[in-house]
Design an enzyme around this catalytic site. Structure first.
Site: not given
Length: 357
Positions: A38, A332, A335
Site C-alpha cells: 500500500s 492513517d 501510512h
C-alpha cells in the site's frame, strides 16, 4: 525557520542516492515498474471486489491534484508518484486498470513507460493478505509482469524490449505486511516459525522473485528496506503509553539485514545487476526522533481516523482528519502523509545534485 536535518538522515539519503548516481540508475530511465504494498499502490486494489484494503473513498486523496480519492493510501501522492517525478516519468498506471473484463492485458503504450503492480495488503509471502481478504501478493505481481514482458517483446521485438528493460527501473517496496502478519495476535506463522526463521523465509522468497524479474529483463533495481513500522499509530495504540512496538522494530531491522545480504548475493551471482538499497528504517526513524527538523509536530497520532491516536478505526468518510496534513508523519493507521513522502524524496534528490551535475 528551517532546521538542518540530522547528519544520520543525510548519510542515509546520500547512501541511497550514491547508488543511484554512481551505478547509473538515474541516467535516461525510459520506464519504471513498481512492485509492492500500500505504500506504493496507485489504485490496483480499486479493482479487487473482495478486498477490504481499499482507499478509493474520502478522505483519501483530499490533497491529490484532482482532490478526489484515487486508491492511494494517502491524503495525496505517495512514494511511487514522487519516485516517478524524480526520473521524469508519469506515475505508472495500475496494472489492473489495463486489463479488460476478460482478464486480458489490453494493447497499450502505457506498458512502455511503466506499470504499477503494487497492492495494498500484499506481502512477499503468499497468504500474508488473508487479513484483508484479497490483494495481489508479490508472487502474483511478478506473474503479471511476465505478461507485460511478453507484450513488450511482441510490441518492440526481443532485442529492443531487452534494451528498454535493461535501462528501466524496477522499484520494490514490500515486507511490512509480512511482519505485521507474523506479530498479529492470532498469527498462524508465529506458530510455525521462529522470528528468525520467518525473516529468513521472507528474504529467500524475495531473492527468488528478484531472480525471476532478472530472467525477464530487469537489470536496475531500487529496493527499499522496511521502515520503523512498530512506531505507526496502529502499533502504538497497543501500548498504554503510546510507545513504539520494540519487538516489531527489532525484527524489521533483522529483516533489513537479510535483505541487504541477499542483494549483495544477487550482484555476485549476476554482475550486470545494478541496485540501490534505501535504508527507509533510518530515514523514518530520524523523522520520529528529530521531528522539528522537518516541521512535524505530531509523530504519534494519525491525521485521519477515529479513537485513540486516531488508530482505533481507519480513515473513512465518517472519520475526522487534521486540518494541517504537513505537521503529521502519518496519514492513517500505518501510512505516511503526502508531505512525509515528499520530503523524503526531496532530500534524496537534493543530496544527489553534486553527483548528477
Amino acid at each position: 525557520m528551517t532546521t538542518r536535518p540530522p547528519l544520520s538522515f543525510i548519510t542515509s539519503s546520500f547512501f541511497c542516492v550514491l547508488l543511484f548516481a554512481a551505478r547509473g540508475l538515474c541516467q535516461s530511465v525510459p520506464a519504471m515498474y513498481i512492485f509492492g504494498d500500500s505504500l506504493v499502490d496507485v489504485g490496483n486494489n480499486n479493482y479487487l471486489s473482495l478486498s477490504i484494503a481499499r482507499a478509493n473513498f474520502a478522505h483519501n486523496g483530499i490533497d491529490f491534484p484532482t482532490g478526489k480519492p484515487t486508491g492511494r493510501f494517502s491524503n495525496g501522492k505517495n512514494a511511487a508518484d514522487f519516485f516517478a517525478e524524480k526520473v521524469g516519468l508519469p506515475s505508472p498506471a495500475p496494472y489492473l486498470s489495463l486489463v479488460s473484463r476478460f482478464k486480458k492485458l489490453s494493447s497499450s503504450n502505457a506498458t512502455v513507460t511503466g506499470v504499477s503492480f503494487a497492492s495494498g495488503g500484499a506481502g512477499i509471502l503468499n497468504g500474508t493478505d488473508e487479513l484483508f481478504r484479497q490483494s495481489i501478493p508479490l508472487t502474483k505481481q511478478v506473474g503479471y509482469y511476465s505478461l507485460v514482458h511478453k507484450q513488450l517483446v511482441q510490441q518492440l521485438g526481443p532485442d529492443e524490449a531487452q534494451a528498454h528493460l535493461s535501462k528501466s527501473l524496477f522499484l520494490v517496496i514490500i515486507g511490512s505486511n509480512d511482519l505485521f502478519g507474523y506479530f498479529n495476535k492470532n498469527s498462524k506463522a508465529s506458530k510455525e516459525y521462529t522470528p528468525q526463521q520467518y525473516v529468513d523465509l521472507m528474504a529467500s522468497t524475495l531473492k527468488g522473485l528478484l531472480q525471476r524479474l532478472y530472467e525477464l529483463g530487469a537489470r536496475k533495481f531500487v529496493v527499499s528496506g522496511v521502515g520503523v513500522i512498530g512506531c505507526c499509530p496502529a502499533q502504538r495504540k497497543r501500548s498504554a503509553t503510546s510507545d513504539c512496538n520494540v519487538e516489531v522494530n527489532t525484527w524489521s531491522v533483522k529483516y533489513n539485514d537479510g535483505l541487504k545480504a541477499l542483494l549483495q548475493e544477487l550482484k555476485t551471482e549476476s554482475s550486470d545487476i545494478q541496485y540501490s538499497y534505501c535504508e527507509t528504517y533510518d530515514v523514518m526513524n530520524n523523522f520520529i526522533e528529530h521531528p522539528e527538523a522537518y516541521g512535524f509536530t505530531e509523530i504519534k497520532e494519525a491525521c485521519c481516523g477515529r479513537g485513540h491516536l486516531k488508530a482505533e478505526f481507519p480513515c473513512t468518510p465518517i472519520s475526522t482528519y487534521c486540518s494541517n496534513r504537513k505537521n503529521h508523519i502519518f496519514w492513517d493507521l500505518c501510512h505516511p502523509t503526502e508531505y512525509t513522502s515528499s520530503i523524503f524524496a526531496d532530500s534524496v534528490y537534493n543530496a544527489s545534485q553534486p553527483l548528477l551535475n
